[in-house]
Design an enzyme around this catalytic site. Structure first.
Site, short mmCIF file in Angstrom:
data_model
loop_
_atom_site.label_atom_id
_atom_site.label_comp_id
_atom_site.label_asym_id
_atom_site.label_seq_id
_atom_site.Cartn_x
_atom_site.Cartn_y
_atom_site.Cartn_z
N ASP A 99 -2.53 -4.20 12.84
CA ASP A 99 -1.90 -4.56 11.67
C ASP A 99 -1.82 -6.30 11.51
O ASP A 99 -1.14 -6.59 12.36
CB ASP A 99 -0.83 -3.93 11.37
CG ASP A 99 -0.15 -4.18 9.98
OD1 ASP A 99 0.06 -5.26 9.85
OD2 ASP A 99 -0.19 -3.36 9.29
N ARG A 131 0.92 -1.16 -0.02
CA ARG A 131 0.01 -0.17 0.00
C ARG A 131 0.96 1.54 0.07
O ARG A 131 1.67 1.45 1.06
CB ARG A 131 -0.89 0.02 1.11
CG ARG A 131 -2.07 1.09 1.25
CD ARG A 131 -3.16 0.52 2.34
NE ARG A 131 -2.87 0.81 3.49
CZ ARG A 131 -3.78 0.85 4.53
NH1 ARG A 131 -4.97 0.77 4.23
NH2 ARG A 131 -3.36 0.79 5.67
N ASP A 159 1.58 -7.60 10.68
CA ASP A 159 2.81 -7.30 11.98
C ASP A 159 2.36 -8.38 12.90
O ASP A 159 3.27 -8.83 13.74
CB ASP A 159 2.55 -5.86 12.38
CG ASP A 159 3.44 -4.70 11.79
OD1 ASP A 159 4.35 -5.43 10.97
OD2 ASP A 159 2.97 -3.76 11.72
N THR A 180 -0.89 7.58 -1.00
CA THR A 180 -2.18 7.60 -1.81
C THR A 180 -3.00 6.34 -1.30
O THR A 180 -4.07 6.49 -1.67
CB THR A 180 -1.89 7.25 -3.23
OG1 THR A 180 -1.18 6.00 -3.43
CG2 THR A 180 -1.01 8.38 -4.03
#
Length: 212
Positions: free
Chosen positions: A203, A107, A206, A111
């Site tokens: 996340d 990602r 993670d 943006t």
């Protein structure tokens, strides 16, 4: 399992129980990974409920009979790297004959759009049913990019499986690909300004790989 507009909410008590334990911020990497593996196995039962079957002849200890089997090789689990790999192992333990594809997307932090860096699929995709896996359907950008790319291979069907999603993610994927059903264990409240699901579980990558 409850259905709503091509979104299948897997509300089985075991799935919900394990998801609740995964949400806890003090869950260790080890327990998070183990729970994800168990959840993936349980979710596979629901996602493959309509898999085609074929008849084979089986000799039991008493007689010859006709029984039904799946053709696992016709199924492709496609992992959106890297977090999708956390779901992959559990699914393969249930359907060990399935083929595996990988899509590498990251990602762009500015943006929030998905950028592809890796794409590897089995051959003869037009004969296969695809199940795309990624723990989170958040902005929907990665999922849309993955399905865009997969449709170029013309598989027989595509399903999308995640642990968690939110109204924004569902709307984005459905707008781009209304024909792709979404299977999820929870529809959370909303996205925050950083593209994280709330209340969510942080996340997923993670937490699976211990890289926080």
């Amino acid at each position: 399992m409850s259905d709503h507009n091509n979104v299948h909410l897997i509300d089985h008590p075991l799935v919900q129980h394990k998801l609740s334990l995964m949400r806890r911020k003090d869950a260790s990497t080890n327990s998070f990974r183990r729970l994800l593996n168990e959840m993936a196995m349980l979710m596979t039962y629901e996602v493959t409920r309509d898999m085609p079957m074929q008849d084979i002849e089986v000799e039991t200890p008493l007689e010859i009979t006709t029984c039904k089997v799946i053709d696992g090789k016709k199924l492709v689990f496609v992992s959106i790297l890297r977090a999708g790999n956390g779901i992959l192992d559990g699914m393969l333990s249930v359907v060990p004959g399935a083929r595996v594809g990988h899509i590498g997307l990251y990602r762009d932090p500015k943006t929030l759009t998905a950028v592809e860096y890796y794409f590897k699929m089995p051959k003869e995709m037009h004969e296969r049913d695809v199940i795309v896996v990624d723990p989170m359907l958040a902005t929907g950008n990665s999922a849309i990019a993955a399905v865009d790319r997969l449709k170029e291979c013309r598989p027989k069907s595509i399903k999308f499986v995640c642990l968690l999603t939110c109204p924004e993610g569902i709307a984005a994927l459905h707008t781009a690909h209304p024909d792709v059903p979404i299977y999820t264990a929870a529809i959370d409240r909303e996205l925050n300004s950083h593209g994280y699901i709330l209340p969510g579980l942080g996340d997923a990558g993670d937490r699976i790989f211990g890289t926080q």
